[in-house]
Scaffold this motif. Structure first.
Motif, PDB file in Angstrom:
ATOM      1  N   VAL A  86       0.845  -1.202   0.000  1.00  0.00           N
ATOM      2  CA  VAL A  86       0.000   0.000   0.000  1.00  0.00           C
ATOM      3  C   VAL A  86       0.879   1.251   0.000  1.00  0.00           C
ATOM      4  CG1 VAL A  86      -1.745   1.314   1.270  1.00  0.00           C
ATOM      5  CG2 VAL A  86      -1.893  -1.189   1.178  1.00  0.00           C
ATOM      6  N   LEU A  87       1.858   1.281   0.881  1.00  0.00           N
ATOM      7  CA  LEU A  87       2.752   2.439   0.949  1.00  0.00           C
ATOM      8  C   LEU A  87       3.549   2.613  -0.335  1.00  0.00           C
ATOM      9  CD1 LEU A  87       4.199   2.169   4.572  1.00  0.00           C
ATOM     10  CD2 LEU A  87       2.290   3.558   3.776  1.00  0.00           C
ATOM     11  N   ALA A  88       3.866   1.508  -0.992  1.00  0.00           N
ATOM     12  CA  ALA A  88       4.691   1.556  -2.198  1.00  0.00           C
ATOM     13  C   ALA A  88       4.017   2.299  -3.345  1.00  0.00           C
ATOM     14  CB  ALA A  88       5.061   0.142  -2.636  1.00  0.00           C
ATOM     15  N   LEU A  89       2.732   2.550  -3.237  1.00  0.00           N
ATOM     16  CA  LEU A  89       2.056   3.374  -4.244  1.00  0.00           C
ATOM     17  C   LEU A  89       2.702   4.747  -4.349  1.00  0.00           C
ATOM     18  CD1 LEU A  89      -1.650   2.520  -3.341  1.00  0.00           C
ATOM     19  CD2 LEU A  89      -0.446   1.815  -5.424  1.00  0.00           C
ATOM     20  N   GLU A  90       3.324   5.204  -3.253  1.00  0.00           N
ATOM     21  CA  GLU A  90       3.914   6.542  -3.215  1.00  0.00           C
ATOM     22  C   GLU A  90       5.447   6.522  -3.136  1.00  0.00           C
ATOM     23  OE1 GLU A  90       1.922   8.994  -3.676  1.00  0.00           O
ATOM     24  OE2 GLU A  90       0.075   7.844  -3.441  1.00  0.00           O
ATOM     25  N   TRP A  91       6.047   5.346  -3.091  1.00  0.00           N
ATOM     26  CA  TRP A  91       7.495   5.274  -2.942  1.00  0.00           C
ATOM     27  C   TRP A  91       8.210   5.558  -4.261  1.00  0.00           C
ATOM     28  CZ3 TRP A  91       8.256   0.208   0.403  1.00  0.00           C
ATOM     29  CH2 TRP A  91       7.893   0.489   1.729  1.00  0.00           C
ATOM     30  N   PRO A  92       9.429   6.093  -4.184  1.00  0.00           N
ATOM     31  CA  PRO A  92      10.231   6.276  -5.398  1.00  0.00           C
ATOM     32  C   PRO A  92      10.571   4.935  -6.048  1.00  0.00           C
ATOM     33  CG  PRO A  92      11.156   7.520  -3.560  1.00  0.00           C
ATOM     34  CD  PRO A  92      10.106   6.620  -2.988  1.00  0.00           C
ATOM     35  N   THR A  93      10.756   4.966  -7.350  1.00  0.00           N
ATOM     36  CA  THR A  93      11.202   3.776  -8.069  1.00  0.00           C
ATOM     37  C   THR A  93      12.432   3.191  -7.384  1.00  0.00           C
ATOM     38  OG1 THR A  93      10.303   4.339 -10.233  1.00  0.00           O
ATOM     39  CG2 THR A  93      12.326   3.051 -10.216  1.00  0.00           C
ATOM     40  N   GLY A  94      12.433   1.868  -7.222  1.00  0.00           N
ATOM     41  CA  GLY A  94      13.575   1.225  -6.598  1.00  0.00           C
ATOM     42  C   GLY A  94      13.216  -0.101  -5.968  1.00  0.00           C
ATOM     43  N   THR A  95      14.173  -0.674  -5.258  1.00  0.00           N
ATOM     44  CA  THR A  95      14.041  -1.976  -4.613  1.00  0.00           C
ATOM     45  C   THR A  95      14.093  -1.804  -3.104  1.00  0.00           C
ATOM     46  OG1 THR A  95      15.130  -3.046  -6.497  1.00  0.00           O
ATOM     47  CG2 THR A  95      15.065  -4.277  -4.436  1.00  0.00           C
ATOM     48  N   TYR A  96      13.218  -2.529  -2.399  1.00  0.00           N
ATOM     49  CA  TYR A  96      13.092  -2.377  -0.949  1.00  0.00           C
ATOM     50  C   TYR A  96      13.002  -3.756  -0.297  1.00  0.00           C
ATOM     51  CZ  TYR A  96      11.654   2.370  -2.301  1.00  0.00           C
ATOM     52  OH  TYR A  96      11.596   3.640  -2.854  1.00  0.00           O
ATOM     53  N   ASN A  97      13.841  -3.992   0.712  1.00  0.00           N
ATOM     54  CA  ASN A  97      13.703  -5.196   1.527  1.00  0.00           C
ATOM     55  C   ASN A  97      12.535  -5.003   2.492  1.00  0.00           C
ATOM     56  OD1 ASN A  97      15.948  -6.470   0.413  1.00  0.00           O
ATOM     57  ND2 ASN A  97      17.339  -5.750   2.010  1.00  0.00           N
ATOM     58  N   ILE A  98      11.593  -5.935   2.460  1.00  0.00           N
ATOM     59  CA  ILE A  98      10.439  -5.881   3.358  1.00  0.00           C
ATOM     60  C   ILE A  98      10.571  -7.051   4.330  1.00  0.00           C
ATOM     61  CG2 ILE A  98       7.928  -5.820   3.523  1.00  0.00           C
ATOM     62  CD1 ILE A  98       9.199  -3.389   2.096  1.00  0.00           C
TER      63      ILE A  98
END
Length: 283
Positions: free
Chosen positions: A208-220
């Motif tokens: 849900v939060l990733a809708l607004e995150w900058p392009t990129g890769t994130y460890n969840i």
């Protein structure tokens, strides 16, 4: 925002869709089995039916739906077959990205994993390389992840969510899941391999939060990467299973990961550690 969720009936999709609806988004679930349509309606979403391996139909569905964002939560884990899951990451992602681009979709959020990092010192950050020197069957998973991530990166905006080991309802680590059964049988050893867990609700919240995150890769992942010698006894105790056998050593993919980047962008998991998560969700 109009959002299409591919993998709407999966472990993450079932949690994600109500969260998106609650935020006021128009949500469309992409499903293969029409039996899942009723639960989507009950969650406040609509649905479209398509098989991601049927390119022609998928293109038609995306063109007709015309979403602004596609959230890719497709997996094939039921048979524990690495090749089946790799296929959906390679071929399924290829078809989904091509259909999304043709429909004018701007952003894709895609589910990946943290268990394919190359061996190294300490838990991995997003900048660490994938393990292209892994033996089979791990190499099949690594190549599938690489294909998924590079294909999703063809989207103008893309967020790759590298999930840790999922626990929670419907996962292999649920109280009636595969690994719980192994623990009760005394067949889940405590090794030196490091695991980073994430609860399914926290994984869905990140999407849900990733809708607004900058392009990129994130460890969840949660904030407590741990060796099997730490977490397996706690897991077994929560299940009233016997004390596990300790076996030295680890295998590829057991490195763990760090979540500092996701935390910086506002992700605050309900369970900062599997210790709390196991205690509150297993019984």
């Amino acid at each position: 925002m109009k959002i299409l969720v591919a993998g709407a009936s999966g472990v993450i999709g079932r949690l994600l869709i109500p969260m998106l609806v609650q935020k006021g988004h128009e949500v469309v679930g992409l499903i293969r089995n029409p039996e899942h349509a009723e639960s989507l309606k009950n969650a406040g979403a609509s649905f479209v039916q398509a098989d991601v391996y049927d390119r022609k139909n998928l293109f038609s569905v995306l063109a007709e739906t015309s979403p602004e964002v596609v959230i890719h939560q497709l997996t094939s884990l039921q048979a524990m077959d690495p090749s089946a899951n790799a296929r959906i990451r390679v071929e399924g992602t290829r078809n989904l990205v091509d259909a999304s681009l043709a429909a004018g979709v701007r952003r894709m959020i895609a589910q990946s994993i943290t268990m394919t990092y190359a061996p190294g010192e300490g838990p991995a950050t997003e900048d660490c390389p994938l393990d292209f020197e892994a033996p089979e069957p791990q190499l099949t998973s690594v190549n599938g992840v690489h294909a998924l991530e590079t294909t999703a990166a063809e989207m103008l905006e893309h967020v790759i969510l590298r999930y840790g080991v999922l626990y929670g309802e419907g996962t292999w680590y649920d109280s009636n899941g595969l690994f719980a059964e192994q623990a009760r049988l005394g067949n889940l050893p405590a090794t030196d391999g490091v695991t980073s867990f994430v609860h399914t609700e926290d994984a869905a919240f990140a999407a849900v939060l990733a809708l607004e995150w900058p392009t990129g890769t994130y460890n969840i992942v949660d904030s407590d990467p741990a060796a099997g010698t730490e977490w397996v006894p706690v897991y077994a105790k929560a299940l009233n299973a016997p004390e596990p056998m300790a076996i030295p050593g680890s295998v590829r993919g057991e490195r763990g990961a760090l979540n500092a980047k996701a935390l910086r962008y506002g992700w605050s998991p309900r369970f900062a550690s599997w210790r709390e998560g196991f205690a509150q969700t297993l019984h």
